[in-house]
Design a protein around this motif. Structure first.
Motif, mmCIF file in Angstrom:
data_model
loop_
_atom_site.group_PDB
_atom_site.id
_atom_site.type_symbol
_atom_site.label_atom_id
_atom_site.label_comp_id
_atom_site.label_asym_id
_atom_site.label_seq_id
_atom_site.Cartn_x
_atom_site.Cartn_y
_atom_site.Cartn_z
ATOM 1 N N ASP A 69 85.104 -24.542 7.819
ATOM 2 C CA ASP A 69 84.906 -23.346 8.624
ATOM 3 C C ASP A 69 85.848 -22.281 8.233
ATOM 4 O O ASP A 69 85.574 -21.159 8.645
ATOM 5 C CB ASP A 69 84.444 -23.702 9.926
ATOM 6 N N LEU A 70 86.969 -22.601 7.783
ATOM 7 C CA LEU A 70 88.073 -21.358 7.620
ATOM 8 C C LEU A 70 87.824 -20.763 6.371
ATOM 9 O O LEU A 70 87.030 -21.191 5.500
ATOM 10 C CB LEU A 70 89.343 -21.964 7.641
ATOM 11 N N PRO A 71 88.298 -19.450 6.281
ATOM 12 C CA PRO A 71 88.015 -18.597 5.069
ATOM 13 C C PRO A 71 88.804 -19.659 4.182
ATOM 14 O O PRO A 71 89.662 -20.338 4.448
ATOM 15 C CB PRO A 71 88.983 -17.327 5.467
ATOM 16 N N GLU A 72 88.192 -19.584 2.971
ATOM 17 C CA GLU A 72 88.663 -20.334 1.845
ATOM 18 C C GLU A 72 90.091 -20.228 1.550
ATOM 19 O O GLU A 72 90.827 -21.093 1.198
ATOM 20 C CB GLU A 72 87.749 -19.828 0.488
ATOM 21 N N GLU A 73 90.609 -18.743 1.375
ATOM 22 C CA GLU A 73 92.174 -18.641 1.345
ATOM 23 C C GLU A 73 93.020 -19.198 2.204
ATOM 24 O O GLU A 73 94.344 -19.183 2.045
ATOM 25 C CB GLU A 73 92.456 -17.170 1.078
ATOM 26 N N GLU A 74 92.382 -19.773 3.386
ATOM 27 C CA GLU A 74 93.304 -20.170 4.487
ATOM 28 C C GLU A 74 93.207 -21.823 4.446
ATOM 29 O O GLU A 74 94.223 -22.363 5.297
ATOM 30 C CB GLU A 74 92.902 -19.493 5.911
ATOM 31 N N ARG A 75 92.403 -22.314 3.718
ATOM 32 C CA ARG A 75 92.304 -23.790 3.981
ATOM 33 C C ARG A 75 93.470 -24.541 3.311
ATOM 34 O O ARG A 75 93.670 -25.569 4.099
ATOM 35 C CB ARG A 75 91.087 -24.300 3.247
ATOM 36 N N ALA A 76 94.146 -23.957 2.132
ATOM 37 C CA ALA A 76 94.999 -24.990 1.721
ATOM 38 C C ALA A 76 96.509 -25.018 2.638
ATOM 39 O O ALA A 76 97.015 -25.921 2.907
ATOM 40 C CB ALA A 76 95.444 -24.603 0.399
ATOM 41 N N GLY A 77 96.594 -23.705 3.341
ATOM 42 C CA GLY A 77 97.749 -23.612 4.129
ATOM 43 C C GLY A 77 97.509 -24.279 5.535
ATOM 44 O O GLY A 77 98.739 -24.963 6.253
ATOM 45 N N ALA A 78 96.363 -24.661 5.956
ATOM 46 C CA ALA A 78 96.012 -25.302 6.927
ATOM 47 C C ALA A 78 95.719 -26.911 7.171
ATOM 48 O O ALA A 78 95.753 -27.572 7.637
ATOM 49 C CB ALA A 78 94.684 -24.854 7.568
ATOM 50 N N LEU A 79 95.989 -27.341 5.575
ATOM 51 C CA LEU A 79 95.940 -28.829 5.424
ATOM 52 C C LEU A 79 97.190 -29.468 5.836
ATOM 53 O O LEU A 79 98.269 -29.061 5.468
ATOM 54 C CB LEU A 79 95.692 -28.886 3.830
ATOM 55 N N PRO A 80 96.967 -30.284 6.866
ATOM 56 C CA PRO A 80 98.021 -31.078 7.379
ATOM 57 C C PRO A 80 98.916 -31.975 6.376
ATOM 58 O O PRO A 80 98.413 -32.452 5.381
ATOM 59 C CB PRO A 80 97.630 -31.978 8.480
ATOM 60 N N ASP A 81 100.155 -32.021 6.374
ATOM 61 C CA ASP A 81 101.299 -32.661 5.378
ATOM 62 C C ASP A 81 100.493 -33.894 5.415
ATOM 63 O O ASP A 81 100.691 -34.912 4.406
ATOM 64 C CB ASP A 81 102.462 -32.456 5.814
ATOM 65 N N ARG B 70 98.346 -29.245 -2.879
ATOM 66 C CA ARG B 70 97.594 -28.842 -1.639
ATOM 67 C C ARG B 70 96.236 -27.992 -2.172
ATOM 68 O O ARG B 70 95.202 -28.294 -1.398
ATOM 69 C CB ARG B 70 98.448 -27.782 -1.123
ATOM 70 N N PRO B 71 96.208 -27.028 -3.123
ATOM 71 C CA PRO B 71 94.944 -26.610 -3.281
ATOM 72 C C PRO B 71 93.980 -27.464 -3.418
ATOM 73 O O PRO B 71 92.749 -27.412 -3.069
ATOM 74 C CB PRO B 71 95.402 -25.552 -4.304
ATOM 75 N N ALA B 72 94.431 -28.410 -4.519
ATOM 76 C CA ALA B 72 93.312 -29.340 -5.023
ATOM 77 C C ALA B 72 92.608 -30.307 -3.873
ATOM 78 O O ALA B 72 91.508 -30.410 -3.827
ATOM 79 C CB ALA B 72 93.798 -30.126 -6.257
ATOM 80 N N ILE B 73 93.544 -30.509 -3.093
ATOM 81 C CA ILE B 73 93.145 -31.691 -2.069
ATOM 82 C C ILE B 73 92.202 -30.767 -1.036
ATOM 83 O O ILE B 73 91.241 -31.149 -0.594
ATOM 84 C CB ILE B 73 94.229 -32.053 -1.415
ATOM 85 N N ALA B 74 92.822 -29.580 -0.669
ATOM 86 C CA ALA B 74 91.917 -28.887 0.378
ATOM 87 C C ALA B 74 90.560 -28.308 -0.055
ATOM 88 O O ALA B 74 89.582 -28.507 0.499
ATOM 89 C CB ALA B 74 92.720 -27.568 0.684
ATOM 90 N N ALA B 75 90.423 -28.307 -1.346
ATOM 91 C CA ALA B 75 89.055 -27.965 -2.133
ATOM 92 C C ALA B 75 88.254 -28.857 -1.905
ATOM 93 O O ALA B 75 87.047 -29.167 -1.591
ATOM 94 C CB ALA B 75 89.332 -27.291 -3.509
#
Length: 324
Positions: A257-269, A227-232
């Motif tokens: 546009d989200l804060p960087e720390e929120e992007r991985a959690g918001a990435l759809p499965d 998740r972190p690598a794909i979100a980045a």
């Protein structure tokens, strides 16, 4: 029948670690290992030479050498030496290089497409033993011929991503290397763009695709590992070409546009499932089959942080399943 299966060796590790991983990949049954030349890690040619010398069977791909930082004749000399010492075990990859890095080293061309086409033509001709005279915009050679052209000429792939660059690859290269993420939709779109330039049906054009990879017992755990690598990546505009065939580009901009720390959690499965080879061994085998049917001749797995563990797991559980 299916694609060749490769492993990308992570450039974040020192060369000594990469050599050991390459040996492990060969022992596990991988067909290929791929070297990444990113700024400012280990050099691609030196690392490839060390990996080739330390292994016996596995094919070594260089993905990629930025064309504009080397003279085309000297690129051909290096590749010819590797191909002569290790016949039929080298795949050469040339590309634009990341634009910011090329600016950083003072080598950003005004026309990346022209620079890539000229280098591809010159390097391929020199490796084939031709005498090359050309006065191009970026490549200027006067009666240059290699003294030791390789008997087994290695294929030269273009590592590119956008439609115009893919067309250049189709016209000037022996194949294409796609960066991650390589979904079936992106591979299909890339094949169409390559076909715009690849007009000779007698000349095969090999397509290799990097893809994120994690195999595990649980799909959710496997997704979370990537998740972190794909979100980045999906929030970086440079990767937009990979997302457009899926219709994700607009949503990726919203994610950015989200804060960087929120992007991985918001990435759809669903995005992770579409952009990676992820899940149980059977999930992963099924996805690799989809990439092959979309047009990938080689699928090169890019694990998350636990490269050694994922290499071992792939060798034990995934590769036997693919070849059964």
């Amino acid at each position: 029948m299916g694609p060749d299966i490769g492993l990308q060796l992570p450039c974040r590790l020192p060369p000594s670690r990469l050599v050991a991983l390459a040996r492990d990949a060969e022992h596990a049954g991988f067909d290929e290992v791929w070297i990444v030349e990113d700024c400012f890690y280990a050099g691609g040619v030196a690392t490839a030479a060390s990996v080739l010398a330390a292994t016996e069977r596995v094919v070594v791909g260089i993905g990629i050498l930025p064309t504009v930082v080397r003279n085309a004749a000297f690129t051909a000399m290096e590749l010819a030496a590797l191909a002569d010492l290790h016949p039929r075990r080298l795949i050469a990859g040339l590309g634009h290089g990341m634009r910011d890095w090329m600016r950083q080293v003072g080598a950003a061309p005004a026309s990346p497409l022209t620079a890539l086409a000229e280098h591809l033509d010159a390097v391929r001709a020199l490796l084939a033993g031709e005498t090359v005279t050309v006065q191009g915009r970026y490549v200027r050679l006067d009666g240059v011929r290699l003294e030791f052209p390789p008997e087994a000429v290695p294929p030269v792939l273009a590592g590119v991503r956008g439609p115009k660059s893919l067309e250049v690859s189709g016209r000037h290269a022996d194949g294409t290397l796609l960066a991650e993420p390589a979904s079936p939709a992106y591979i299909t779109a890339a094949r169409r763009a390559i076909a715009e330039g690849h007009t000779d049906p007698r000349r095969p054009h090999r397509l290799a695709a990097y893809t994120w990879f994690h195999v595990g017992e649980d799909l959710d755990e496997a997704r979370d590992a990537l998740r972190p690598a794909i979100a980045a990546a999906v929030t970086d505009p440079a990767w937009a070409a990979h997302l457009e065939p899926l219709g994700y580009a607009g949503q990726a901009r919203e994610l950015a546009d989200l804060p960087e720390e929120e992007r991985a959690g918001a990435l759809p499965d669903a995005w992770i499932d579409e952009l990676a080879v992820v899940g149980t061994p059977r999930d992963c085998a099924a996805r690799i089959g989809e990439l092959y049917r979309a047009g990938a001749d080689a699928v090169v797995l890019l694990p998350g942080p636990d490269t050694a563990g994922q290499l071992a797991r792939a060798g034990a559980d995934l590769l036997p399943l693919l070849r059964s």
